[in-house]
Design a protein around this motif. Structure first.
Motif, mmCIF file in Angstrom:
data_model
loop_
_atom_site.group_PDB
_atom_site.id
_atom_site.type_symbol
_atom_site.label_atom_id
_atom_site.label_comp_id
_atom_site.label_asym_id
_atom_site.label_seq_id
_atom_site.Cartn_x
_atom_site.Cartn_y
_atom_site.Cartn_z
ATOM 1 N N VAL A 30 0.873 4.693 7.202
ATOM 2 C CA VAL A 30 0.055 5.896 7.033
ATOM 3 C C VAL A 30 0.829 7.125 7.506
ATOM 4 O O VAL A 30 0.862 8.153 6.823
ATOM 5 N N SER A 31 1.474 7.024 8.649
ATOM 6 C CA SER A 31 2.244 8.138 9.209
ATOM 7 C C SER A 31 3.409 8.534 8.297
ATOM 8 O O SER A 31 3.646 9.718 8.059
ATOM 9 N N THR A 66 -3.550 7.935 1.892
ATOM 10 C CA THR A 66 -4.051 6.655 1.394
ATOM 11 C C THR A 66 -5.382 6.350 2.066
ATOM 12 O O THR A 66 -5.570 6.674 3.235
ATOM 13 N N GLU A 67 -6.262 5.751 1.315
ATOM 14 C CA GLU A 67 -7.535 5.268 1.852
ATOM 15 C C GLU A 67 -7.680 3.784 1.559
ATOM 16 O O GLU A 67 -8.778 3.244 1.559
ATOM 17 N N PRO A 99 0.816 -1.217 0.000
ATOM 18 C CA PRO A 99 0.000 0.000 0.000
ATOM 19 C C PRO A 99 0.853 1.273 0.000
ATOM 20 O O PRO A 99 0.427 2.306 -0.513
ATOM 21 N N MET A 100 2.077 1.173 0.534
ATOM 22 C CA MET A 100 2.973 2.326 0.486
ATOM 23 C C MET A 100 3.376 2.604 -0.964
ATOM 24 O O MET A 100 3.292 3.738 -1.434
ATOM 25 N N ALA A 101 3.795 1.560 -1.679
ATOM 26 C CA ALA A 101 4.172 1.725 -3.084
ATOM 27 C C ALA A 101 2.976 2.204 -3.909
ATOM 28 O O ALA A 101 3.106 3.087 -4.765
ATOM 29 N N GLU A 102 1.808 1.636 -3.631
ATOM 30 C CA GLU A 102 0.587 2.063 -4.333
ATOM 31 C C GLU A 102 0.340 3.554 -4.143
ATOM 32 O O GLU A 102 0.086 4.284 -5.104
ATOM 33 N N ALA A 103 0.404 4.017 -2.896
ATOM 34 C CA ALA A 103 0.127 5.425 -2.600
ATOM 35 C C ALA A 103 1.165 6.349 -3.244
ATOM 36 O O ALA A 103 0.816 7.402 -3.779
ATOM 37 N N ILE A 104 2.423 5.946 -3.209
ATOM 38 C CA ILE A 104 3.490 6.757 -3.815
ATOM 39 C C ILE A 104 3.268 6.866 -5.318
ATOM 40 O O ILE A 104 3.321 7.965 -5.890
ATOM 41 N N LEU A 105 3.023 5.737 -5.981
ATOM 42 C CA LEU A 105 2.835 5.779 -7.435
ATOM 43 C C LEU A 105 1.552 6.515 -7.806
ATOM 44 O O LEU A 105 1.546 7.318 -8.741
ATOM 45 N N ALA A 106 0.475 6.282 -7.073
ATOM 46 C CA ALA A 106 -0.789 6.988 -7.353
ATOM 47 C C ALA A 106 -0.605 8.495 -7.189
ATOM 48 O O ALA A 106 -1.116 9.282 -7.994
ATOM 49 N N HIS A 107 0.144 8.903 -6.173
ATOM 50 C CA HIS A 107 0.428 10.322 -5.948
ATOM 51 C C HIS A 107 1.233 10.896 -7.129
ATOM 52 O O HIS A 107 0.955 11.998 -7.598
ATOM 53 N N THR A 108 2.191 10.139 -7.599
ATOM 54 C CA THR A 108 3.025 10.561 -8.723
ATOM 55 C C THR A 108 2.212 10.677 -10.005
ATOM 56 O O THR A 108 2.404 11.600 -10.794
ATOM 57 N N LEU A 109 1.284 9.757 -10.206
ATOM 58 C CA LEU A 109 0.497 9.684 -11.447
ATOM 59 C C LEU A 109 -0.884 10.318 -11.312
ATOM 60 O O LEU A 109 -1.759 10.068 -12.127
#
Length: 162
Positions: free
Chosen positions: A55-56, A65-66, A19-29
């Motif tokens: 999350v922190s 992230t949700e 979920p960390m990688a997901e949030a980072i990539l989603a934020h980037t894209l």
């Protein structure tokens, strides 16, 4: 920008690394049509939010992230262009699940990759395996964040996603 792609990050429980990688990539894209998601090979945390330390760490870096944890499904092999796993155990589990579900070896070979394949060539700070920070402390989550950020940046660049 390239055609729309779908990326699924996979770890064990889906509450720390993926979920960390997901949030980072989603934020980037964020303003693109690419789809980003994550899941785990196990169902331990299904329906749970990411670990508070995940999350922190994301929040401290301006990323939200949700996400709710889920387990890998057979249909993920059809829905996603990339299934990126964090370590060799995840890779083995994914391939075993695919074999049990009758997913063709060609699809697995084409789509299932180690996330570390996108380790920046000039970065000796990180190995190719994204270690599970779950049993560590907040510094392990920061290391995970830095590694996932570097890999995501390289992934976006090499795959032409922006």
């Amino acid at each position: 920008m390239s055609e729309s792609k779908s990326i699924l990050f996979i770890c064990l429980g889906n509450i720390c690394r993926s979920p960390m990688a997901e949030a980072i990539l989603a934020h980037t894209l964020k303003d693109t049509s690419h789809k980003v998601d994550s899941c785990g090979t196990a169902s331990y945390h299904r329906g749970e939010s990411p670990d508070n330390r995940t999350v922190s760490t994301l929040w401290k870096n301006g990323i939200k992230t949700e996400h709710k944890a889920r387990q890998l499904k057979q249909s993920d092999f059809e829905k996603f262009d990339y299934l990126l796993c964090m370590d060799n155990n995840n890779l083995r589990n994914i391939k075993d699940m695919a074999r049990r579900w009758g997913v063709s070896k060609d699809i697995v070979d084409k789509k299932v990759k180690m996330f570390g394949e996108w380790k920046p060539k000039d970065n000796n700070q990180f190995g190719e395996v994204v270690e599970d920070p779950y049993y560590g402390d907040i510094t392990d989550f920061k290391t995970c964040f830095d590694q996932c950020s570097a890999f995501c940046k390289e992934f976006v660049s090499r795959e032409g996603l922006l």
